[in-house]
Motif scaffolding. Structure first.
Motif, PDB file in Angstrom:
ATOM      1  N   ALA A 169      -7.371 -17.082 -18.885  1.00  0.00           N
ATOM      2  CA  ALA A 169      -6.978 -16.797 -20.266  1.00  0.00           C
ATOM      3  C   ALA A 169      -8.207 -16.819 -21.166  1.00  0.00           C
ATOM      4  CB  ALA A 169      -5.943 -17.812 -20.736  1.00  0.00           C
ATOM      5  N   GLY A 170      -9.075 -17.799 -20.946  1.00  0.00           N
ATOM      6  CA  GLY A 170     -10.306 -17.886 -21.727  1.00  0.00           C
ATOM      7  C   GLY A 170     -11.145 -16.623 -21.598  1.00  0.00           C
ATOM      8  N   ARG A 171     -11.218 -16.114 -20.390  1.00  0.00           N
ATOM      9  CA  ARG A 171     -12.018 -14.895 -20.183  1.00  0.00           C
ATOM     10  C   ARG A 171     -11.384 -13.705 -20.885  1.00  0.00           C
ATOM     11  NH1 ARG A 171     -13.346 -13.841 -14.212  1.00  0.00           N
ATOM     12  NH2 ARG A 171     -14.848 -12.433 -15.118  1.00  0.00           N
ATOM     13  N   THR A 172     -10.063 -13.589 -20.812  1.00  0.00           N
ATOM     14  CA  THR A 172      -9.434 -12.449 -21.496  1.00  0.00           C
ATOM     15  C   THR A 172      -9.626 -12.549 -23.007  1.00  0.00           C
ATOM     16  OG1 THR A 172      -7.274 -13.497 -21.755  1.00  0.00           O
ATOM     17  CG2 THR A 172      -7.627 -12.244 -19.733  1.00  0.00           C
ATOM     18  N   LEU A 173      -9.826 -13.782 -23.507  1.00  0.00           N
ATOM     19  CA  LEU A 173     -10.036 -13.945 -24.943  1.00  0.00           C
ATOM     20  C   LEU A 173     -11.491 -13.668 -25.335  1.00  0.00           C
ATOM     21  CD1 LEU A 173      -7.871 -17.119 -25.508  1.00  0.00           C
ATOM     22  CD2 LEU A 173      -7.417 -14.834 -26.390  1.00  0.00           C
ATOM     23  N   GLY A 174     -12.336 -13.437 -24.333  1.00  0.00           N
ATOM     24  CA  GLY A 174     -13.702 -13.033 -24.639  1.00  0.00           C
ATOM     25  C   GLY A 174     -14.769 -14.063 -24.316  1.00  0.00           C
ATOM     26  N   ALA A 175     -14.426 -15.114 -23.553  1.00  0.00           N
ATOM     27  CA  ALA A 175     -15.419 -16.137 -23.237  1.00  0.00           C
ATOM     28  C   ALA A 175     -16.234 -15.722 -22.016  1.00  0.00           C
ATOM     29  CB  ALA A 175     -14.728 -17.467 -22.972  1.00  0.00           C
ATOM     30  N   SER A 176     -17.545 -15.866 -22.122  1.00  0.00           N
ATOM     31  CA  SER A 176     -18.420 -15.559 -20.989  1.00  0.00           C
ATOM     32  C   SER A 176     -18.247 -16.653 -19.934  1.00  0.00           C
ATOM     33  CB  SER A 176     -19.863 -15.535 -21.462  1.00  0.00           C
ATOM     34  OG  SER A 176     -20.209 -16.816 -21.947  1.00  0.00           O
ATOM     35  N   GLY A 177     -18.816 -16.417 -18.761  1.00  0.00           N
ATOM     36  CA  GLY A 177     -18.706 -17.398 -17.682  1.00  0.00           C
ATOM     37  C   GLY A 177     -19.138 -18.785 -18.110  1.00  0.00           C
ATOM     38  N   PHE A 178     -20.259 -18.868 -18.834  1.00  0.00           N
ATOM     39  CA  PHE A 178     -20.757 -20.168 -19.254  1.00  0.00           C
ATOM     40  C   PHE A 178     -19.829 -20.823 -20.265  1.00  0.00           C
ATOM     41  CE2 PHE A 178     -23.171 -22.734 -22.300  1.00  0.00           C
ATOM     42  CZ  PHE A 178     -23.544 -23.756 -21.445  1.00  0.00           C
ATOM     43  N   ARG A 179     -19.326 -20.036 -21.224  1.00  0.00           N
ATOM     44  CA  ARG A 179     -18.408 -20.591 -22.225  1.00  0.00           C
ATOM     45  C   ARG A 179     -17.132 -21.111 -21.564  1.00  0.00           C
ATOM     46  NH1 ARG A 179     -19.135 -20.059 -27.896  1.00  0.00           N
ATOM     47  NH2 ARG A 179     -17.364 -21.453 -28.020  1.00  0.00           N
ATOM     48  N   VAL A 180     -16.637 -20.352 -20.592  1.00  0.00           N
ATOM     49  CA  VAL A 180     -15.426 -20.787 -19.893  1.00  0.00           C
ATOM     50  C   VAL A 180     -15.680 -22.134 -19.228  1.00  0.00           C
ATOM     51  CG1 VAL A 180     -13.890 -20.334 -17.942  1.00  0.00           C
ATOM     52  CG2 VAL A 180     -14.456 -18.504 -19.530  1.00  0.00           C
ATOM     53  N   PHE A 181     -16.837 -22.263 -18.574  1.00  0.00           N
ATOM     54  CA  PHE A 181     -17.153 -23.531 -17.924  1.00  0.00           C
ATOM     55  C   PHE A 181     -17.245 -24.656 -18.950  1.00  0.00           C
ATOM     56  CE2 PHE A 181     -20.246 -26.722 -16.621  1.00  0.00           C
ATOM     57  CZ  PHE A 181     -19.595 -27.208 -15.509  1.00  0.00           C
ATOM     58  N   ARG A 182     -17.970 -24.408 -20.027  1.00  0.00           N
ATOM     59  CA  ARG A 182     -18.202 -25.462 -21.010  1.00  0.00           C
ATOM     60  C   ARG A 182     -16.923 -25.848 -21.753  1.00  0.00           C
ATOM     61  NH1 ARG A 182     -21.459 -24.290 -26.343  1.00  0.00           N
ATOM     62  NH2 ARG A 182     -19.318 -24.295 -27.123  1.00  0.00           N
ATOM     63  N   ASP A 183     -16.162 -24.840 -22.187  1.00  0.00           N
ATOM     64  CA  ASP A 183     -15.001 -25.119 -23.049  1.00  0.00           C
ATOM     65  C   ASP A 183     -13.746 -25.482 -22.258  1.00  0.00           C
ATOM     66  OD1 ASP A 183     -16.667 -24.450 -25.074  1.00  0.00           O
ATOM     67  OD2 ASP A 183     -15.787 -22.490 -25.477  1.00  0.00           O
ATOM     68  N   ILE A 184     -13.614 -24.931 -21.063  1.00  0.00           N
ATOM     69  CA  ILE A 184     -12.342 -25.094 -20.356  1.00  0.00           C
ATOM     70  C   ILE A 184     -12.503 -25.820 -19.022  1.00  0.00           C
ATOM     71  CG2 ILE A 184     -10.311 -23.909 -19.471  1.00  0.00           C
ATOM     72  CD1 ILE A 184     -11.081 -21.594 -21.405  1.00  0.00           C
ATOM     73  N   THR A 185     -13.236 -25.227 -18.075  1.00  0.00           N
ATOM     74  CA  THR A 185     -13.316 -25.803 -16.730  1.00  0.00           C
ATOM     75  C   THR A 185     -13.809 -27.245 -16.763  1.00  0.00           C
ATOM     76  OG1 THR A 185     -14.040 -23.607 -16.075  1.00  0.00           O
ATOM     77  CG2 THR A 185     -14.045 -25.311 -14.382  1.00  0.00           C
ATOM     78  N   PHE A 186     -14.952 -27.463 -17.414  1.00  0.00           N
ATOM     79  CA  PHE A 186     -15.538 -28.796 -17.389  1.00  0.00           C
ATOM     80  C   PHE A 186     -14.602 -29.821 -18.015  1.00  0.00           C
ATOM     81  CE2 PHE A 186     -18.306 -32.215 -19.001  1.00  0.00           C
ATOM     82  CZ  PHE A 186     -18.803 -32.636 -17.782  1.00  0.00           C
TER      83      PHE A 186
ATOM     84  N   VAL B  70     -15.654  -2.281 -17.112  1.00  0.00           N
ATOM     85  CA  VAL B  70     -15.926  -3.263 -18.167  1.00  0.00           C
ATOM     86  C   VAL B  70     -15.443  -4.642 -17.712  1.00  0.00           C
ATOM     87  CG1 VAL B  70     -15.462  -3.869 -20.569  1.00  0.00           C
ATOM     88  CG2 VAL B  70     -15.650  -1.472 -19.920  1.00  0.00           C
ATOM     89  N   PRO B  71     -16.272  -5.688 -17.814  1.00  0.00           N
ATOM     90  CA  PRO B  71     -15.807  -7.025 -17.410  1.00  0.00           C
ATOM     91  C   PRO B  71     -14.724  -7.561 -18.342  1.00  0.00           C
ATOM     92  CG  PRO B  71     -17.989  -7.148 -18.393  1.00  0.00           C
ATOM     93  CD  PRO B  71     -17.674  -5.696 -18.261  1.00  0.00           C
ATOM     94  N   VAL B  72     -13.902  -8.479 -17.804  1.00  0.00           N
ATOM     95  CA  VAL B  72     -12.749  -8.992 -18.570  1.00  0.00           C
ATOM     96  C   VAL B  72     -13.096  -9.378 -19.989  1.00  0.00           C
ATOM     97  CG1 VAL B  72     -10.750 -10.471 -18.310  1.00  0.00           C
ATOM     98  CG2 VAL B  72     -12.518 -10.507 -16.538  1.00  0.00           C
ATOM     99  N   GLU B  73     -14.152 -10.183 -20.133  1.00  0.00           N
ATOM    100  CA  GLU B  73     -14.403 -10.781 -21.444  1.00  0.00           C
ATOM    101  C   GLU B  73     -14.828  -9.754 -22.498  1.00  0.00           C
ATOM    102  OE1 GLU B  73     -15.935 -11.642 -18.606  1.00  0.00           O
ATOM    103  OE2 GLU B  73     -18.104 -11.882 -18.878  1.00  0.00           O
ATOM    104  N   LYS B  74     -15.145  -8.535 -22.041  1.00  0.00           N
ATOM    105  CA  LYS B  74     -15.534  -7.497 -22.994  1.00  0.00           C
ATOM    106  C   LYS B  74     -14.398  -6.503 -23.231  1.00  0.00           C
ATOM    107  CE  LYS B  74     -20.133  -8.442 -23.161  1.00  0.00           C
ATOM    108  NZ  LYS B  74     -20.875  -8.570 -21.899  1.00  0.00           N
ATOM    109  N   ARG B  75     -13.240  -6.717 -22.572  1.00  0.00           N
ATOM    110  CA  ARG B  75     -12.190  -5.701 -22.661  1.00  0.00           C
ATOM    111  C   ARG B  75     -11.341  -5.815 -23.910  1.00  0.00           C
ATOM    112  NH1 ARG B  75      -9.736  -3.860 -16.811  1.00  0.00           N
ATOM    113  NH2 ARG B  75     -11.751  -3.461 -15.867  1.00  0.00           N
ATOM    114  N   ASN B  76     -11.278  -7.023 -24.475  1.00  0.00           N
ATOM    115  CA  ASN B  76     -10.468  -7.250 -25.667  1.00  0.00           C
ATOM    116  C   ASN B  76      -9.001  -6.881 -25.440  1.00  0.00           C
ATOM    117  OD1 ASN B  76     -10.364  -8.180 -28.347  1.00  0.00           O
ATOM    118  ND2 ASN B  76     -10.179  -6.066 -29.069  1.00  0.00           N
TER     119      ASN B  76
END
Lengths: 274, 351
Positions: A169-186, B70-76
């Motif tokens: 869900a975090g990724r679909t909202l626009g979080a990069s891999g690092f943000r997902v780790f920092r904000d959610i996974t960790f 396009v990767p997920v986080e850029k798809r909006n």
């Protein structure tokens, strides 16, 4: 007598006594050490006279305190690296195939099962062969091997039982891999990581056999120092150190317990992984 | 907002082909359901549109733009997951605000916007609740607000209601459709529940073993199924084996002791073995014989309230008939009835 009927009185009393005896055997030696650290007598004899002199001696330049401080920083470094490796290994393993998912954790059980004495010998052989010999690096790596499985297995079981969908869900909202780790996974695996980190710390702090094998000459961790002192005759300041260690360990256990509770509250009423 | 176009999507997991050359189109502002039994590939298709999974081949276009690579986080794209997927350590407010925070929006603006969307999904007053303190329905509303607040061109819903109990599910079906109409967002909705799909959708895409079985409006899909599978999956139909018979202009299907006139269909010829699908409620039941009526014997009568379900022996087969309560008054097992089925209501498929 029916299955649901309470047991007879005599039986219950016997059980209570049995429990008392067990608790006594478990905790009496610890209590004695704590008591003796405040006793004036050098040889642990009664009558009890309160004193803080052993603590004074300890903190005014005893060899013990230097070793304690060294052991503390050493264990802190080992357990921190162990926690980081535990996280990275768990997250990497989650992405791998089913086969590795089963094999790797089993392999990680090996250092837990093999006695430290045996591990110490084999590690010393290895480090000698590598040309590292007995050194801080060898001792660091050796202890890391011994404690890493603990932080890995704790973190890994959390990673595998939790749902990946908050991260998705975090990724679909626009979080990069690092943000997902920092904000959610960790944040989601944090209680397990902390538990693993504390576990590693305590194990590393107590890991006498590996340290004895791998420490360079002139370097003394606390367990090594105590071992030496006991053989050459010791003073009650050793009780003072033991008391301090007990208190620190109790606090760690208390903290672990507390995490257990808060993990329950955080991750939803005993429902795992949803 | 934007139309969705899926072109020739194919996906295999190991040996199994999950999606087989799927193409479809969801026009701007439409609500399309992906319907099918579990394992038909509907969730995989949705995840491919979202970017959480990659197709082996094929393209995904949103608003005419190819986003396949396009990767997920850029798809909006707004996604609502089956188990809500709320971030457990964040409050309702922070869950909803997360997408905006990632977009580095001004703090006051975030607060304003979150208020707006909390009102849209009807969660006023719960801003500071933690996720475990919410009911399933409330969690789903948070998930919906969180997906919509980033103002995506399309919204994807992966069985969002399957974990809710029946009453709240009905409520949420209505809510989702209301919010979708209000925002005008093109929506793809995954479900295995045919009733839910029919209630909510503008169009239904029926999937079966990774293939598109049929895509149509709910009415057309129900009344004119293009395959035996479609007729059986949407509202259980009677399926009977029969043979096509008759001259040109007067085709009939004849089964084990019964025969009905049917419409002619291209690609079929008299003498061919077919499978016939008839919906229970499209059979009319009479007490007296008439032209093209076929006699049957009542085997059982079950009252379920407004509808009455009758099992009737038709030749050597058994038909399930559904009629309104009044029409079945006084009917007993063993009674003789006469059945009439309009030509255009009998669907037949090759077997």
């Amino acid at each position: 007598m029916g299955r649901n009927k309470p047991q007879g009185r005599g039986f219950r009393l016997a059980m209570k006594i049995w429990l008392g005896v067990t608790m006594f055997i478990l905790f009496f030696p610890i209590a004695i050490i704590i008591l003796m650290s405040f006793n004036t007598s050098r040889y642990g004899t009664f009558p009890f006279e309160f004193t803080l002199q052993w603590y004074e001696k300890l903190f005014s330049g005893s060899e013990l305190i230097a070793s304690t401080i060294f052991s503390f920083w050493f264990s802190l470094a080992v357990s921190t690296v162990s926690a980081i490796l535990g996280i990275t290994a768990s997250l990497a393993l989650r992405r791998l195939s089913q086969k590795w998912n089963k094999t790797f954790p089993t392999l990680m059980d090996v250092p837990v099962i093999v006695p430290w004495l045996v591990q110490g010998v084999s590690l010393l052989l290895l480090f000698n062969w590598l040309g590292l010999g007995r050194s801080i690096v060898s001792m660091f790596l050796g202890n890391l091997v011994a404690v890493m499985p603990h932080s890995f297995l704790l973190t890994y079981s959390r990673v595998m039982t939790m749902s990946p969908s908050p991260e998705e869900a975090g990724r679909t909202l626009g979080a990069s891999g690092f943000r997902v780790f920092r904000d959610i996974t960790f944040r989601m695996i944090f209680p397990a990581v902390l538990a693993g980190w504390l576990m590693s710390f305590v194990l590393c702090f107590n890991c006498f056999s590996l340290q004895y094998y791998l420490a360079p000459f002139g370097t003394y961790t606390l367990p090594m120092r105590i071992f030496t002192l006991i053989r050459s005759g010791c003073e009650p300041d050793i009780n003072a150190v033991a008391t301090i260690m007990c208190v620190v360990t109790f606090l760690a256990i208390l903290l672990l317990n507390k995490i257990g509770f808060s993990a329950d509250q955080l991750f939803g009423r005993g429902k795992k992984g949803s | 907002m934007a139309e969705i176009r899926i072109e020739n999507i194919t996906k295999t997991f190991g040996e199994t082909q999950v999606l087989n050359n799927i193409s479809f189109q969801a026009p701007d502002g439409h609500f399309v359901s992906l319907l099918g039994p579990s394992g038909c590939g509907k969730t995989t298709l949705l995840r491919i549109i979202a970017g959480l999974e990659y197709a082996d081949s094929g393209r995904v276009l949103v608003g005419g733009k190819d986003i396949t690579a396009v990767p997920v986080e850029k798809r909006n794209i707004g996604v609502v997951f089956q188990n809500y997927a709320l971030i457990p350590h964040m409050t309702v407010f922070h869950n909803i605000a997360y997408g905006l925070k990632l977009r580095k929006m001004d703090k006051n603006e975030i607060t304003k916007r979150v208020r707006e969307y909390i009102a849209l999904v009807g969660l006023e007053g719960l801003e500071d609740r933690k996720v475990p303190q919410l009911s399933g329905g409330q969690q789903q509303r948070v998930a919906l607000a969180r997906a919509l607040i980033i103002q995506p061109p399309i919204l994807l819903l992966d069985e969002p209601l399957s974990a809710l109990d029946r009453k709240i599910r009905g409520e949420m079906q209505y809510e989702i459709r209301r919010i979708q109409r209000q925002t005008g967002i093109t929506t793809v909705f995954v479900t295995h529940d045919q009733e839910e799909a029919m209630t909510m959708s503008d169009e239904i895409l029926l999937l079966h073993n990774g293939n598109v079985e049929q895509m149509d409006t709910p009415e057309k899909l129900y009344n004119n199924p293009s395959s035996l599978y479609a007729s059986d999956f949407l509202g259980k139909a009677n399926t009977l084996d029969a043979v096509l018979e008759g001259e040109k202009g007067a085709w009939r299907v004849t089964g084990n002791g019964w025969s009905f006139p049917v419409r002619e269909k291209e690609g079929f010829a008299p003498g061919q073995k077919v499978c016939v699908a008839i919906r229970g409620e499209q059979i009319t039941m009479h007490r007296k014989p008439g032209e093209d009526f076929f006699p049957a014997k009542v085997e059982s009568v079950i009252f379920t309230g407004e509808v009455c379900r009758i099992q009737a022996g038709l030749g050597g087969d058994t038909l399930a008939i559904a009629c309104i309560n009044v029409d079945a008054e006084g009917l007993r097992p063993g009674d003789e009835i006469y059945l009439h089925i309009p030509k255009e209501k009998i669907h037949y498929f090759s077997r």
